[in-house]
Design a protein around this motif. Structure first.
Motif, PDB file in Angstrom:
ATOM      1  N   PRO A  77     -14.694  -6.899  -0.953  1.00 39.31           N
ATOM      2  CA  PRO A  77     -14.076  -5.907  -0.055  1.00 39.31           C
ATOM      3  C   PRO A  77     -13.191  -4.826  -1.065  1.00 39.31           C
ATOM      4  O   PRO A  77     -12.718  -5.361  -2.273  1.00 39.31           O
ATOM      5  N   GLY A  78     -13.231  -3.589  -0.801  1.00 40.97           N
ATOM      6  CA  GLY A  78     -12.320  -2.679  -1.655  1.00 40.97           C
ATOM      7  C   GLY A  78     -11.748  -1.509  -0.696  1.00 40.97           C
ATOM      8  O   GLY A  78     -12.308  -0.927   0.089  1.00 40.97           O
ATOM      9  N   PRO A  79     -10.615  -0.926  -1.354  1.00 42.50           N
ATOM     10  CA  PRO A  79      -9.932   0.012  -0.602  1.00 42.50           C
ATOM     11  C   PRO A  79     -10.722   1.507  -0.779  1.00 42.50           C
ATOM     12  O   PRO A  79     -11.132   1.796  -2.007  1.00 42.50           O
ATOM     13  N   ALA A  80     -10.266   2.498  -0.002  1.00 41.34           N
ATOM     14  CA  ALA A  80     -10.639   3.969  -0.223  1.00 41.34           C
ATOM     15  C   ALA A  80      -9.141   4.607  -0.538  1.00 41.34           C
ATOM     16  O   ALA A  80      -8.349   4.512   0.479  1.00 41.34           O
ATOM     17  N   GLY A  81      -8.740   5.162  -1.468  1.00 44.11           N
ATOM     18  CA  GLY A  81      -7.693   5.467  -1.856  1.00 44.11           C
ATOM     19  C   GLY A  81      -7.861   7.218  -1.813  1.00 44.11           C
ATOM     20  O   GLY A  81      -8.623   7.807  -2.672  1.00 44.11           O
ATOM     21  N   VAL A  82      -6.570   7.879  -1.663  1.00 44.85           N
ATOM     22  CA  VAL A  82      -6.357   8.926  -1.880  1.00 44.85           C
ATOM     23  C   VAL A  82      -4.928   9.254  -2.363  1.00 44.85           C
ATOM     24  O   VAL A  82      -3.977   8.909  -1.883  1.00 44.85           O
ATOM     25  N   PHE A  83      -4.808  10.023  -3.529  1.00 49.24           N
ATOM     26  CA  PHE A  83      -3.583  10.361  -4.124  1.00 49.24           C
ATOM     27  C   PHE A  83      -3.168  11.407  -3.896  1.00 49.24           C
ATOM     28  O   PHE A  83      -3.728  12.647  -3.951  1.00 49.24           O
ATOM     29  N   ILE A  84      -1.880  11.609  -3.736  1.00 53.12           N
ATOM     30  CA  ILE A  84      -0.973  13.004  -2.968  1.00 53.12           C
ATOM     31  C   ILE A  84       0.001  13.414  -4.189  1.00 53.12           C
ATOM     32  O   ILE A  84       1.050  12.615  -4.245  1.00 53.12           O
ATOM     33  N   ARG A  85      -0.150  14.594  -4.374  1.00 59.54           N
ATOM     34  CA  ARG A  85       0.935  15.152  -5.402  1.00 59.54           C
ATOM     35  C   ARG A  85       1.960  16.124  -4.269  1.00 59.54           C
ATOM     36  O   ARG A  85       1.376  16.896  -3.862  1.00 59.54           O
ATOM     37  N   THR A  86       3.184  15.669  -4.267  1.00 60.04           N
ATOM     38  CA  THR A  86       4.015  16.345  -3.202  1.00 60.04           C
ATOM     39  C   THR A  86       4.488  17.468  -4.005  1.00 60.04           C
ATOM     40  O   THR A  86       4.303  17.796  -5.206  1.00 60.04           O
ATOM     41  N   PRO A  87       5.090  18.458  -3.063  1.00 61.68           N
ATOM     42  CA  PRO A  87       5.685  19.868  -3.462  1.00 61.68           C
ATOM     43  C   PRO A  87       6.659  19.649  -4.690  1.00 61.68           C
ATOM     44  O   PRO A  87       6.881  20.513  -5.408  1.00 61.68           O
ATOM     45  N   SER A  88       7.290  18.421  -4.703  1.00 55.89           N
ATOM     46  CA  SER A  88       8.279  18.220  -5.824  1.00 55.89           C
ATOM     47  C   SER A  88       7.405  17.716  -7.204  1.00 55.89           C
ATOM     48  O   SER A  88       8.010  17.419  -8.182  1.00 55.89           O
ATOM     49  N   GLY A  89       6.298  17.444  -7.079  1.00 53.81           N
ATOM     50  CA  GLY A  89       5.390  17.099  -8.314  1.00 53.81           C
ATOM     51  C   GLY A  89       5.209  15.741  -8.468  1.00 53.81           C
ATOM     52  O   GLY A  89       4.617  15.172  -9.535  1.00 53.81           O
ATOM     53  N   ASN A  90       5.466  15.040  -7.693  1.00 54.34           N
ATOM     54  CA  ASN A  90       5.481  13.348  -7.836  1.00 54.34           C
ATOM     55  C   ASN A  90       4.235  13.015  -6.920  1.00 54.34           C
ATOM     56  O   ASN A  90       3.789  13.723  -5.832  1.00 54.34           O
ATOM     57  N   TRP A  91       3.731  11.995  -7.408  1.00 50.77           N
ATOM     58  CA  TRP A  91       2.413  11.413  -7.004  1.00 50.77           C
ATOM     59  C   TRP A  91       2.645  10.362  -6.017  1.00 50.77           C
ATOM     60  O   TRP A  91       3.309   9.300  -6.309  1.00 50.77           O
ATOM     61  N   THR A  92       2.243  10.048  -4.925  1.00 51.48           N
ATOM     62  CA  THR A  92       1.968   8.835  -4.023  1.00 51.48           C
ATOM     63  C   THR A  92       0.425   8.395  -3.771  1.00 51.48           C
ATOM     64  O   THR A  92      -0.334   9.400  -3.997  1.00 51.48           O
ATOM     65  N   LYS A  93       0.436   7.444  -3.291  1.00 51.48           N
ATOM     66  CA  LYS A  93      -1.239   6.824  -2.849  1.00 51.48           C
ATOM     67  C   LYS A  93      -1.132   6.308  -1.733  1.00 51.48           C
ATOM     68  O   LYS A  93      -0.110   5.663  -1.276  1.00 51.48           O
ATOM     69  N   GLN A  94      -2.172   6.557  -0.837  1.00 47.56           N
ATOM     70  CA  GLN A  94      -2.454   6.130   0.381  1.00 47.56           C
ATOM     71  C   GLN A  94      -3.803   5.554   0.663  1.00 47.56           C
ATOM     72  O   GLN A  94      -4.852   6.171   0.129  1.00 47.56           O
ATOM     73  N   ASP A  95      -3.725   4.215   1.153  1.00 44.45           N
ATOM     74  CA  ASP A  95      -5.263   3.809   1.151  1.00 44.45           C
ATOM     75  C   ASP A  95      -5.912   4.067   2.613  1.00 44.45           C
ATOM     76  O   ASP A  95      -4.964   3.684   3.740  1.00 44.45           O
ATOM     77  N   LEU A  96      -6.630   4.770   3.027  1.00 43.28           N
ATOM     78  CA  LEU A  96      -7.429   4.841   4.136  1.00 43.28           C
ATOM     79  C   LEU A  96      -7.970   3.708   4.902  1.00 43.28           C
ATOM     80  O   LEU A  96      -8.001   3.739   6.244  1.00 43.28           O
ATOM     81  N   GLY A  97      -8.361   2.746   4.343  1.00 44.30           N
ATOM     82  CA  GLY A  97      -9.211   1.772   4.673  1.00 44.30           C
ATOM     83  C   GLY A  97      -9.856   0.832   3.889  1.00 44.30           C
ATOM     84  O   GLY A  97      -9.776   1.288   2.309  1.00 44.30           O
ATOM     85  N   GLU A  98     -10.547   0.052   3.972  1.00 43.10           N
ATOM     86  CA  GLU A  98     -11.661  -0.823   3.183  1.00 43.10           C
ATOM     87  C   GLU A  98     -12.928  -1.149   3.599  1.00 43.10           C
ATOM     88  O   GLU A  98     -13.131  -1.136   4.883  1.00 43.10           O
ATOM     89  N   THR A  99     -13.797  -1.506   2.879  1.00 38.28           N
ATOM     90  CA  THR A  99     -15.065  -1.822   3.170  1.00 38.28           C
ATOM     91  C   THR A  99     -15.596  -3.072   2.218  1.00 38.28           C
ATOM     92  O   THR A  99     -15.183  -3.357   1.233  1.00 38.28           O
ATOM     93  N   ASN A 100     -16.516  -3.963   2.758  1.00 34.40           N
ATOM     94  CA  ASN A 100     -17.031  -4.848   2.069  1.00 34.40           C
ATOM     95  C   ASN A 100     -18.609  -4.739   1.881  1.00 34.40           C
ATOM     96  O   ASN A 100     -19.236  -5.787   1.902  1.00 34.40           O
TER      97      ASN A 100
END
Length: 723
Positions: free
Chosen positions: A407-430
């Motif tokens: 199993p493994g996640p699908a991730g998207v990294f988000i750069r906010t208007p302040s210039g900081n990065w966050t990460k969200q996992d949309l889901g995973e698959t095996n």
């Protein structure tokens, strides 16, 4: 450490303009000998200017700086300062002493740069024949600059015109002593064979680890090209520096120097543009170039892995996979093989301006091996349909190496208007595939609800197309749905999105689907390529391996059509598809386009991303990235052609698709980065294009890397093309 740049020029530049006030100082001493003097000419400018230091020729035993005086106005008209220098002559001194003079003069100018309004980092000099040999020697042997606290890697550039002496031992072997030139060479360099390598720029370049960029012009058909200039250029390139070999077509050893500096002289223009690009100055654009078409560009490396940013962080790239403008900066995504970690980690790098260095903006955590897609999106409406103050986000989709069957996640990294990065996992698959991937992203305003959203294509199933909306309470300010709007079958990947005629479409590897907007959006399949009879006949032309690897690429809206249609490539052909038709229509055979243009026999062509260069009504010009695979039996029959043993070509081509009054045509263009040898640093795959985001800059940036089946450590690159 003293920073300065050298380019030894014994001649002038074209495009003279009305002369403003000039300040001229003559016979300035840079040493104690009567010949250690120079002249400096400048025109007052508000910003620091580059300086051109001219060194005369004359067989190491004659010549004078006055020969450059008539050339100065042409350089001054380009906004440069101009210095012309004398140096001690044979037989009073040897070439090593003369090279010491060259280094001393250049350093003197750098130390007194403020006095003349010169940028000390942009001091350029060039020489012809003997002067060119001395310039190349100073640019490769650290012994000449070391007494001044400098080194060859501090030089900004060396320009040489038509010298036959880069390798003294080789020249001695091939020069006939019965000729006047042969007798001169033996008189200048003597009979001590142990000293010859010390006087050879080629030998010094082979020992160096860092060198300045070189521009080497030579007259058409000169015999010394193969024995002297080309090996020297290869030595410079092996050090990782730029070496431009320029053949002055229609010029011989007599008139190359004499015509240099004249109006409309191609060699002069090439040198001027080389200096301006190295100095990050706008390159001159001819009036005749200012038309609807995109003229031929000159390409230089903007980034080539690995590099260090200003904070000493290593920027590594096996694959530069995308370019995008966001908030006036240029961002690039890559896959970085971290040598110290023994693994792949994705990076996002950023360029803020023409004079800035690429810097590390995001280092992805372990497991996220590469940036697989990028998107800049602005939200004016939130997830409830209410207007908000505009907020701009940068999204970086990632590939995650999960291992087959794990199993493994699908991730998207988000750069906010302040210039900081966050990460969200949309889901995973095996699924059995070895990785998950976010391959496609787009921004879209729902035509029914009016809500701004991003749509993220993650693969493989049960992943799919996820919707994200602005929500200040969510991580990074973006809230994604927990389940996808659409899930492709099996291990199919979501490849791309295209908005056309107010409708959003998506392409998987084999299908084209359409979104039905609304509070409960859904997707419907319009076309399944596996079910199209004509498509199956083209599929039979590929061997089983490439048939499995083939997929929809360069998927986009085709605006020239009277009725909105979609364009894409697959199975070595380009296609157009009007939604509602049962099957697509073949537009052209890419195999034929390449074979007709190059005289080669390609076996498989995979197109990459597409950029619209010109769009006027129904007329359009698009650039399409590509990579080319050749049949190995065919390659084995070629006497000279840069390719890997796996079958991929090492040279970089892209397609230009033009639609004029409804007529479609294709042509092939090659991305030639000045000074780059595809045998030494292959380019191979042109992946993505982006216009320069910087004010007053009319450049094109291109990203790429070498293709499949081989070690791709530090192979990523970004080129900058200017008119």
């Amino acid at each position: 450490m003293l920073r300065f740049c050298l380019v030894f020029l014994a001649f002038g530049v074209a495009w003279a303009q009305p002369r403003p006030v000039e300040i001229v100082e003559r016979d300035i001493a840079y040493g104690t000998h009567p010949r250690q003097v120079l002249d400096i000419s400048v025109r007052p400018l508000e910003t620091p200017k580059p300086a051109i230091v001219m060194i005369h020729g004359g067989g190491w035993q004659s010549g004078d700086k006055r020969s450059a005086a008539s050339k100065a106005s042409s350089f001054l008209s380009q906004g440069f300062a101009v210095a012309a220098m004398n140096y001690r002559l044979h037989p009073d001194v040897k070439p090593r002493d003369q090279a010491m003079d060259v280094a001393a003069a250049a350093v003197w100018i750098a130390k007194h740069a403020n006095r003349y309004g010169i940028d000390p980092r942009q001091i350029y000099l060039t020489g012809h024949e003997a002067g060119a040999h001395l310039a190349a020697l100073v640019g490769t042997d650290p012994a000449y600059l070391a007494p001044h606290g400098a080194r060859p890697s501090d030089l900004g550039g060396i320009i040489t015109l038509d010298t036959g002496v880069y390798d003294v031992p080789a020249q001695m072997k091939t020069t006939d002593e019965t000729t006047q030139y042969g007798r001169l060479i033996r008189q200048i360099f003597g009979s001590d064979t142990n000293l010859w390598p010390l006087l050879s720029p080629s030998f010094q370049a082979n020992k160096a680890s860092e060198l300045p960029p070189f521009f080497m012009a030579y007259s058409e058909g000169r015999a010394d090209l193969s024995s002297q200039a080309r090996p020297f250029a290869q030595a410079i390139r092996r050090s990782g520096s730029l070496a431009v070999l320029y053949e002055a077509t229609g010029r011989n050893q007599d008139n190359l120097f004499r015509m240099f500096g004249g109006e409309d002289d191609p060699t002069t223009e090439a040198v001027i543009n080389f200096v301006k690009r190295e100095a990050n100055l706008p390159v001159r654009i001819h009036d005749e170039d200012k038309d609807e078409s995109i003229p031929e560009l000159s390409w230089f490396f903007s980034y080539r892995a690995p590099q260090m940013d200003a904070d000493e962080r290593r920027l590594e790239a096996s694959e530069v996979t995308g370019l995008i403008t966001h908030d006036t900066s240029l961002f690039a995504g890559n896959s970085a093989r971290m040598k110290s970690e023994g693994m792949m980690q994705g990076q996002v790098i950023r360029l803020d301006g023409l004079e800035d260095r690429w810097s590390l903006d995001l280092q992805m955590p372990r497991g996220y091996s590469r940036v697989s897609s990028m998107l800049s999106a602005t939200f004016d409406v939130d997830g409830e349909g209410l207007p908000i103050e505009s907020r701009s986000y940068l999204f970086a989709g990632a590939a995650y190496d999960k291992g087959a069957g794990r199993p493994g996640p699908a991730g998207v990294f988000i750069r906010t208007p302040s210039g900081n990065w966050t990460k969200q996992d949309l889901g995973e698959t095996n699924q059995p595939s070895a990785y998950t991937e976010v391959h496609a992203m787009t921004s879209w305003r729902d035509q029914e609800t009016g809500i701004d959203q991003v749509l993220i294509g993650a693969s493989p199933s049960p992943l799919g197309i996820y919707r994200g909306v602005y929500d200040p309470s969510a991580p990074g300010g973006i809230q994604f749905d927990q389940t996808p709007e659409f899930t492709p079958e099996g291990e199919e990947r979501v490849m791309a999105f295209a908005a056309c005629g107010g409708i959003l479409y998506a392409a998987t590897q084999k299908e084209i689907v359409r979104r039905i907007d609304g509070k409960r959006p859904r997707w419907e399949v319009l076309l399944d390529l596996d079910e199209v009879a004509d498509f199956s006949s083209y599929a039979g032309e590929l061997d089983p391996y490439w048939l499995d690897a083939d997929e929809i690429r360069s998927f986009r809206c085709d605006p020239p059509s009277a009725q909105p249609s979609l364009a894409f490539s697959a199975l070595n052909h380009t296609w157009r598809y009007k939604p509602g038709d049962k099957e697509p229509k073949m537009e052209t055979s890419l195999l034929s386009v390449l074979e007709n243009a190059l005289g080669r026999e390609p076996h498989y062509i995979m197109t990459q991303d597409t950029m619209v260069m010109r769009n006027q009504g129904r007329d359009i010009e698009e650039w399409i990235g590509m990579e080319v695979y050749y049949d190995l039996d065919y390659l084995a029959s070629l006497p000279e052609f840069p390719f890997w043993g796996t079958g991929f070509g090492k040279d970089a081509f892209y397609l230009v698709r033009t639609v004029t009054r409804g007529q479609v045509s294709y042509r092939i263009e090659e991305l030639n980065i000045l000074g780059n040898d595809p045998y030494i640093r292959p380019l191979a795959r042109v992946r993505d294009f982006e216009r320069s985001p910087f004010e007053t800059d009319d450049a094109i940036y291109v990203a790429g890397y070498r293709p499949w089946f081989g070690d791709m450590t530090d192979t990523g690159w970004i080129a900058r093309g200017t008119r």
